[in-house]
Design an enzyme around this catalytic site. Structure first.
Site, PDB file in Angstrom:
ATOM      1  N   ILE A 134     -63.771  21.770   9.967  1.00  0.00           N
ATOM      2  CA  ILE A 134     -63.194  22.768   9.054  1.00  0.00           C
ATOM      3  C   ILE A 134     -63.400  24.143   9.682  1.00  0.00           C
ATOM      4  O   ILE A 134     -64.526  24.490  10.053  1.00  0.00           O
ATOM      5  CB  ILE A 134     -63.869  22.675   7.674  1.00  0.00           C
ATOM      6  CG1 ILE A 134     -63.716  21.247   7.134  1.00  0.00           C
ATOM      7  CG2 ILE A 134     -63.268  23.689   6.708  1.00  0.00           C
ATOM      8  CD1 ILE A 134     -64.515  20.958   5.884  1.00  0.00           C
ATOM      9  N   PRO A 136     -62.562  28.534  10.321  1.00  0.00           N
ATOM     10  CA  PRO A 136     -62.440  29.782   9.539  1.00  0.00           C
ATOM     11  C   PRO A 136     -61.226  30.647   9.869  1.00  0.00           C
ATOM     12  O   PRO A 136     -60.535  30.400  10.857  1.00  0.00           O
ATOM     13  CB  PRO A 136     -63.719  30.534   9.942  1.00  0.00           C
ATOM     14  CG  PRO A 136     -63.934  30.141  11.363  1.00  0.00           C
ATOM     15  CD  PRO A 136     -63.394  28.734  11.520  1.00  0.00           C
ATOM     16  N   THR A 137     -61.024  31.676   9.069  1.00  0.00           N
ATOM     17  CA  THR A 137     -59.950  32.655   9.341  1.00  0.00           C
ATOM     18  C   THR A 137     -60.354  33.627  10.425  1.00  0.00           C
ATOM     19  O   THR A 137     -59.487  34.209  11.073  1.00  0.00           O
ATOM     20  CB  THR A 137     -59.677  33.593   8.121  1.00  0.00           C
ATOM     21  OG1 THR A 137     -60.896  33.883   7.476  1.00  0.00           O
ATOM     22  CG2 THR A 137     -58.671  33.030   7.185  1.00  0.00           C
ATOM     23  N   THR A 138     -61.663  33.840  10.547  1.00  0.00           N
ATOM     24  CA  THR A 138     -62.135  34.934  11.395  1.00  0.00           C
ATOM     25  C   THR A 138     -61.995  34.642  12.891  1.00  0.00           C
ATOM     26  O   THR A 138     -61.815  35.557  13.676  1.00  0.00           O
ATOM     27  CB  THR A 138     -63.597  35.258  11.033  1.00  0.00           C
ATOM     28  OG1 THR A 138     -64.318  34.024  10.934  1.00  0.00           O
ATOM     29  CG2 THR A 138     -63.679  35.985   9.712  1.00  0.00           C
ATOM     30  N   ASN A 139     -62.130  33.396  13.289  1.00  0.00           N
ATOM     31  CA  ASN A 139     -61.946  32.989  14.701  1.00  0.00           C
ATOM     32  C   ASN A 139     -61.059  31.745  14.722  1.00  0.00           C
ATOM     33  O   ASN A 139     -61.522  30.668  15.121  1.00  0.00           O
ATOM     34  CB  ASN A 139     -63.271  32.597  15.369  1.00  0.00           C
ATOM     35  CG  ASN A 139     -64.406  33.538  15.050  1.00  0.00           C
ATOM     36  OD1 ASN A 139     -64.268  34.740  15.159  1.00  0.00           O
ATOM     37  ND2 ASN A 139     -65.552  32.990  14.661  1.00  0.00           N
ATOM     38  N   GLY A 219     -68.231  29.985   5.497  1.00  0.00           N
ATOM     39  CA  GLY A 219     -69.217  30.567   4.582  1.00  0.00           C
ATOM     40  C   GLY A 219     -70.063  29.514   3.873  1.00  0.00           C
ATOM     41  O   GLY A 219     -69.954  28.317   4.153  1.00  0.00           O
ATOM     42  N   GLY A 237     -72.976  28.318   9.159  1.00  0.00           N
ATOM     43  CA  GLY A 237     -72.707  29.142   7.986  1.00  0.00           C
ATOM     44  C   GLY A 237     -72.722  30.638   8.219  1.00  0.00           C
ATOM     45  O   GLY A 237     -72.676  31.119   9.359  1.00  0.00           O
ATOM     46  N   CYS A 270     -69.410  36.467  13.133  1.00  0.00           N
ATOM     47  CA  CYS A 270     -70.586  36.236  12.275  1.00  0.00           C
ATOM     48  C   CYS A 270     -71.860  36.795  12.912  1.00  0.00           C
ATOM     49  O   CYS A 270     -72.845  37.009  12.222  1.00  0.00           O
ATOM     50  CB  CYS A 270     -70.737  34.750  11.963  1.00  0.00           C
ATOM     51  SG  CYS A 270     -70.653  33.705  13.433  1.00  0.00           S
ATOM     52  N   GLU A 358     -72.479  40.650   3.329  1.00  0.00           N
ATOM     53  CA  GLU A 358     -71.894  40.377   4.652  1.00  0.00           C
ATOM     54  C   GLU A 358     -70.456  40.913   4.636  1.00  0.00           C
ATOM     55  O   GLU A 358     -69.521  40.201   4.278  1.00  0.00           O
ATOM     56  CB  GLU A 358     -71.887  38.857   4.941  1.00  0.00           C
ATOM     57  CG  GLU A 358     -71.460  38.532   6.367  1.00  0.00           C
ATOM     58  CD  GLU A 358     -70.973  37.094   6.567  1.00  0.00           C
ATOM     59  OE1 GLU A 358     -70.548  36.436   5.598  1.00  0.00           O
ATOM     60  OE2 GLU A 358     -71.009  36.631   7.726  1.00  0.00           O
TER      61      GLU A 358
HETATM   62  P1  NAD Z   1     -64.579  30.508   4.337  1.00  0.00           P
HETATM   63  O1  NAD Z   1     -65.890  29.926   3.966  1.00  0.00           O
HETATM   64  O2  NAD Z   1     -63.784  31.210   3.306  1.00  0.00           O
HETATM   65  O3  NAD Z   1     -63.631  29.372   4.954  1.00  0.00           O
HETATM   66  C1  NAD Z   1     -64.019  28.556   6.027  1.00  0.00           C
HETATM   67  C2  NAD Z   1     -63.275  27.234   5.954  1.00  0.00           C
HETATM   68  O4  NAD Z   1     -63.818  26.445   4.905  1.00  0.00           O
HETATM   69  C3  NAD Z   1     -61.793  27.343   5.645  1.00  0.00           C
HETATM   70  O5  NAD Z   1     -61.082  26.362   6.371  1.00  0.00           O
HETATM   71  C4  NAD Z   1     -61.712  27.076   4.146  1.00  0.00           C
HETATM   72  O6  NAD Z   1     -60.460  26.584   3.764  1.00  0.00           O
HETATM   73  C5  NAD Z   1     -62.799  26.034   3.990  1.00  0.00           C
HETATM   74  N1  NAD Z   1     -63.471  25.968   2.695  1.00  0.00           N
HETATM   75  C6  NAD Z   1     -64.014  26.994   2.011  1.00  0.00           C
HETATM   76  N2  NAD Z   1     -64.634  26.518   0.909  1.00  0.00           N
HETATM   77  C7  NAD Z   1     -64.484  25.181   0.909  1.00  0.00           C
HETATM   78  C8  NAD Z   1     -64.912  24.114   0.043  1.00  0.00           C
HETATM   79  N3  NAD Z   1     -65.608  24.340  -1.061  1.00  0.00           N
HETATM   80  N4  NAD Z   1     -64.576  22.839   0.397  1.00  0.00           N
HETATM   81  C9  NAD Z   1     -63.874  22.595   1.522  1.00  0.00           C
HETATM   82  N5  NAD Z   1     -63.441  23.542   2.371  1.00  0.00           N
HETATM   83  C10 NAD Z   1     -63.750  24.818   2.073  1.00  0.00           C
HETATM   84  O7  NAD Z   1     -64.876  31.495   5.569  1.00  0.00           O
HETATM   85  P2  NAD Z   1     -63.910  32.479   6.369  1.00  0.00           P
HETATM   86  O8  NAD Z   1     -63.662  33.698   5.550  1.00  0.00           O
HETATM   87  O9  NAD Z   1     -62.778  31.746   6.917  1.00  0.00           O
HETATM   88  O10 NAD Z   1     -64.902  32.849   7.561  1.00  0.00           O
HETATM   89  C11 NAD Z   1     -65.927  33.796   7.443  1.00  0.00           C
HETATM   90  C12 NAD Z   1     -67.272  33.198   7.117  1.00  0.00           C
HETATM   91  O11 NAD Z   1     -67.606  32.193   8.046  1.00  0.00           O
HETATM   92  C13 NAD Z   1     -68.377  34.230   7.223  1.00  0.00           C
HETATM   93  O12 NAD Z   1     -69.330  33.992   6.224  1.00  0.00           O
HETATM   94  C14 NAD Z   1     -68.937  33.996   8.606  1.00  0.00           C
HETATM   95  O13 NAD Z   1     -70.268  34.421   8.773  1.00  0.00           O
HETATM   96  C15 NAD Z   1     -68.822  32.497   8.710  1.00  0.00           C
HETATM   97  N6  NAD Z   1     -68.720  32.030  10.089  1.00  0.00           N
HETATM   98  C16 NAD Z   1     -69.771  31.372  10.621  1.00  0.00           C
HETATM   99  C17 NAD Z   1     -69.710  30.925  11.924  1.00  0.00           C
HETATM  100  C18 NAD Z   1     -70.857  30.216  12.550  1.00  0.00           C
HETATM  101  O14 NAD Z   1     -70.696  29.733  13.667  1.00  0.00           O
HETATM  102  N7  NAD Z   1     -72.011  30.117  11.936  1.00  0.00           N
HETATM  103  C19 NAD Z   1     -68.569  31.133  12.681  1.00  0.00           C
HETATM  104  C20 NAD Z   1     -67.496  31.799  12.088  1.00  0.00           C
HETATM  105  C21 NAD Z   1     -67.576  32.227  10.778  1.00  0.00           C
END
Ligand code: NAD
Length: 463
Positions: A134, A136-139, A219, A237, A270, A358
């Protein structure tokens, strides 16, 4: 009927546009399914084909992924900025190149061996099968390229569930990588996804019995979801990386490093610096130099209050402003930031709402502390125990050690910008799936593999 010159020009233009679109979209649709179940079934078939190949052939597939992605970094960066409205083109190009160059491949899989009177035992790293990832949008494309390399290197196929807000960009990467794999002699559908990703579809994937491992990059919500799925899961996360500066730091260098790290891709990584704790005695000098490198200081308490109301929503970032330029954000509160401003800074108390959130925006609250011990204590609190990333600028090894021990983050950068922890100007490989909660750290092929013990009794010990 004679064709007018103007008509001719327009026809030629249309044909050229069509041709360039075709060039950019090699066989659109590869690996992308309407139904999640079909995406999983196809990935399962592909994985069975993959493990019939030699390791050399698997290595060639990884190289093909790198090369095809390299050819499309500009498209990936442009699409991500356009679709998500976050970050900036130049830094997205850098992030994509980074994962292409520095994500480990099959060389990451090390076999352990024990030999003795009873023969030879080897412990080898084998695939899980189909992994659900799964992203993220950010990368968006960075995570897909990075996880494809690592997961396929370990012998798996991958079903991607991208963030709906980065759908087109993510699916583009899936198609390009699939095409590259097939051209390199690999099976089709080694990575798959679905045309309309959503949380509901991610849930279908998480429950599907043919998905043997789940990897969540995002997240807290998605990390919790995979960790409660009942399957083997890796959770990468959220973070809220604090940067601490003490009185022994090289302040001119620290100032530049902090602005460079905090402004990178408009602060959406992140790992990026999210709040600064600086010892009072050197704070003015540090801020003076940060301003030289593009930090724009907000002094009016009313502006700081208005900005806080705008960007903090119930303790969290207001999504509307995540990854936006500082000029755009400040304009909303009636402040015109100069064109060369890269971040905004403002003096606040440690309990100010800008500190714990954050934000993922080029905004860096500055907290002045009486001494380094207070800075460390407040930084640990601001990080919320996420154990993600922290940064310190200091020449005192006792202070560096004290902070590193107290905060226990997966990445701890000393005397550099945060992205040195991702391998930009710092030693070591890169990963865009940094698993703090589950402890794998910067994940790579070895983390997407199962340990299996093969025991040959009474033979092949030649000592
Ligand atoms: P997000 O949590 O909104 O979404 C991430 C992914 O999870 C998406 O594909 C979304 O559709 C899915 N998702 C969200 N909630 C879900 C649920 N309850 N069940 C199933 N799928 C679900 O995050 P974002 O805005 O895309 O990215 C930013 C966040 O991610 C920030 O908090 C950042 O710190 C974190 N991040 C962490 C890392 C890492 O390597 N630790 C890397 C990149 C981003």
């Amino acid at each position: 009927m004679a064709v007018q010159e103007r008509d001719l020009e327009s026809i030629v233009k249309k044909v050229l546009e069509e041709l360039s679109r075709k060039e950019e979209t090699p066989e659109a649709g590869q690996g992308v399914f309407e139904d999640m179940n079909d995406a999983i079934e196809a990935a399962e078939q592909a994985q069975k084909e993959l493990i019939k190949l030699s390791l050399e052939e698997r290595g060639a597939i990884i190289e093909a992924i790198r090369e095809a992605s390299r050819k499309h970094v500009e498209t990936f960066a442009r699409m991500a900025v356009e679709e998500t409205g976050m970050g900036n083109y130049e830094d997205k190009v850098r992030k994509n190149v980074l994962v292409i160059d520095k994500t480990p491949g099959i060389e990451d899989l090390k076999t352990e061996a024990v030999s003795g009177d009873n023969g030879l035992t080897v412990v080898e790293l084998s695939p899980y099968g189909v992994i659900g990832s799964i992203t993220p949008t950010t990368n968006p494309t960075e995570t897909i390229i990075c996880n494809s390399i690592g997961m396929i290197a370990a012998g798996n196929s991958v079903v991607f569930s991208p963030h709906p807000g980065a759908k087109d960009t993510s699916l583009k990467a899936v198609e390009i990588i699939n095409q590259a794999i097939v051209e390199a002699g690999g099976p089709k559908n080694l990575i798959t996804s679905i045309a309309e990703p959503s949380i509901d579809q991610a849930n279908i994937m998480m429950r599907h019995k043919k998905v043997r491992m789940l990897v969540a990059t995002g997240g807290p919500g998605v990390v919790k979801a995979v960790l409660t799925s009942g399957k083997k899961a890796i959770g990468a996360g959220a973070g809220n990386p604090p940067v601490v500066v003490d009185e022994t730091a090289d302040l001119e260098k620290a100032a530049k490093d902090i602005v460079d790290g905090c402004s990178f891709d408009n602060n959406i990584p992140c790992v990026a610096e999210k709040e600064l704790f600086v010892v009072e005695a050197v704070a003015d000098y540090l801020v003076f130099h940060m301003k030289k490198h593009g930090a724009f200081q907000l002094n009016d308490p009313k502006h700081i209050e208005k900005l806080t109301e705008l960007v903090v929503d119930n303790g969290h970032a207001n999504k509307e402003f995540v990854g936006k330029d500082i000029q755009y954000i400040l304009k909303q509160i009636g402040v015109d930031a100069p064109q060369d401003a890269r971040i905004a800074i403002m003096d606040v108390e440690a309990d100010h709402p800008l500190v714990p959130a954050e934000l993922m925006m080029p905004i860096l609250p500055v907290v002045r502390t009486a001494n380094v011990d207070e800075a460390i204590e407040l930084a640990v609190e601001a990080e919320h125990g996420f154990r993600h990333t922290s940064i310190m600028h200091s020449k005192n090894i006792d202070n560096l050690t004290k902070f590193a021990k107290a905060i226990q983050t997966t990445i701890f950068v000393k005397n550099g910008p945060s992205y040195a922890g991702l391998g930009v100007g710092g030693e070591g490989y890169t990963s865009f799936t940094i698993a703090g909660p589950t402890g794998e750290g910067l994940t790579s092929a070895k983390d997407f593999a199962r340990k299996r013990k093969c025991v040959l009794v009474d033979s092949l010990s030649v000592r």
